[in-house]
Scaffold this active site. Structure first.
Site, short mmCIF file in Angstrom:
data_model
loop_
_atom_site.label_atom_id
_atom_site.label_comp_id
_atom_site.label_asym_id
_atom_site.label_seq_id
_atom_site.Cartn_x
_atom_site.Cartn_y
_atom_site.Cartn_z
N ASP A 17 0.93 -1.20 0.12
CA ASP A 17 -0.17 -0.04 -0.13
C ASP A 17 1.20 0.96 0.01
OD1 ASP A 17 -2.51 1.67 0.47
OD2 ASP A 17 -1.39 1.86 2.54
N ASP A 19 -0.20 5.16 0.83
CA ASP A 19 -0.39 5.97 2.12
C ASP A 19 -0.54 5.60 3.33
OD1 ASP A 19 -0.79 8.36 -0.12
OD2 ASP A 19 -2.90 7.20 -0.56
#
Length: 328
Positions: A17, A19
């Site tokens: 991922d 953020d």
């Protein structure tokens, strides 16, 4: 003699991922939101952080508009808010261990994908400021390239497909609950790096770690890091100073030894950039010299703290109203 930890599962690819996992985007988002809601007579207090974490931009915007009762539609909110974020992408800081992990996996030719609920254009804009990141990922996929974002497994399944790897051979590294749910629903192994203090909520994850610095790739059949020294990880020194303040009186009672708290006033932003854990280094006390130091930095879930605290376990007996500097 060290005892080797058992292999959890053999994987051949890693899906990351962005953020909250690789980049400290949350801090920028909060700063922009604070300024944005003021014009509507509101004050951003962060109560929606957990709701918007890991969600698509549309879902996050809807949550803010509803809970803060803003006099605008979700679309209007995004139209006004998104350009303000674009101007801040260059200021986003890399989370501890992110560069180390990307360089390590890339150097060992481990296939990597970047899968985020953010639009593809936003992803590429953010990582363009990080040297070497763009070329390190074999696959980059945004939330606008799938029908439904996390917690749906679709984005991870698509990433595995583009990597030409079976989902069961993928390791997902995520910071949010929707991301963890999506990874498990995709039939993948998941390591959670929680960006909220309530790590006990991440029960679906196969492993929960404080930061990317704590990741042990060898547990997943991947090449190990070679920079650990006798169970400790040397890091770049960082410094913090301030008055020793009276704590909650809890640590001494539970541990049976004196503890001392360093004031966190003015250091919230700095602490958010460093992982929780036990740090070793030196503490300088005015008029009393330098001392070897062991200090705990974190939320301390045992006491259900809402913000990080700085507690020394070894200097309480010599610290009164002194100032100290940490050199982990």
């Amino acid at each position: 003699m060290s005892i080797a930890k058992p292999l959890k599962k053999l994987v051949s690819a890693v899906i990351l991922d962005l953020d909250g996992t690789l980049l400290h985007t949350d801090g920028i988002v909060s700063d922009v939101l604070k300024a944005f809601v003021v014009k509507y007579g509101k004050q951003w207090d962060g109560r929606e952080t957990q709701k918007i974490l890991g969600r698509t931009p549309l879902e996050a915007a809807a949550a803010v508009v509803e809970d803060y009762e803003l006099p605008c539609s979700t679309d209007d909110f995004l139209t006004q808010f998104t350009p303000l974020l674009y101007d801040q992408w260059c200021k986003i800081k890399v989370l501890p261990g992110a560069n180390r992990l990307i360089k390590h996996l890339s150097g060992h030719n481990v296939p990597m994908a970047l899968a985020s609920n953010s639009p593809r254009e936003n992803i590429e804009s953010k990582i363009s400021y990080q040297q070497g990141w763009m070329g390190s990922f074999s696959v980059i996929i945004g939330g606008d390239e799938v029908r439904t974002g996390k917690p749906s497994p679709e984005i991870f399944l698509e990433a595995a497909k583009r990597l030409n790897v079976k989902p069961s051979s993928c390791l997902v590294i995520e910071d949010s609950l929707p991301g963890v749910t999506a990874g498990k629903a995709a039939g993948m192994e998941v390591v959670a790096v929680p960006s909220i203090p309530k790590s006990h909520l991440y029960t679906e994850a196969d492993e929960v770690i404080n930061s990317l610095l704590d990741l042990q790739p060898e547990l997943w059949g991947l090449p190990p890091f070679e920079d650990w020294m006798e169970g400790a990880l040397p890091i770049e020194p960082w410094h913090i100073g301030g008055p020793v303040v009276k704590g909650f009186g809890r640590g001494s009672k539970v541990l049976g030894i004196p503890t001392a708290n360093l004031s966190t006033k003015g250091y919230s932003a700095l602490l958010s950039e460093h992982p929780s854990g036990v740090y070793f280094g030196w503490a300088g006390l005015s008029s009393q010299g330098l001392y070897k130091m062991v200090m705990s930095i974190g939320w301390n879930p045992y006491f259900n703290n809402t913000e990080k605290t700085i507690v020394s376990l070894t200097l309480a007996q010599v610290m009164t109203n002194a100032c100290l500097n940490l050199f982990p």
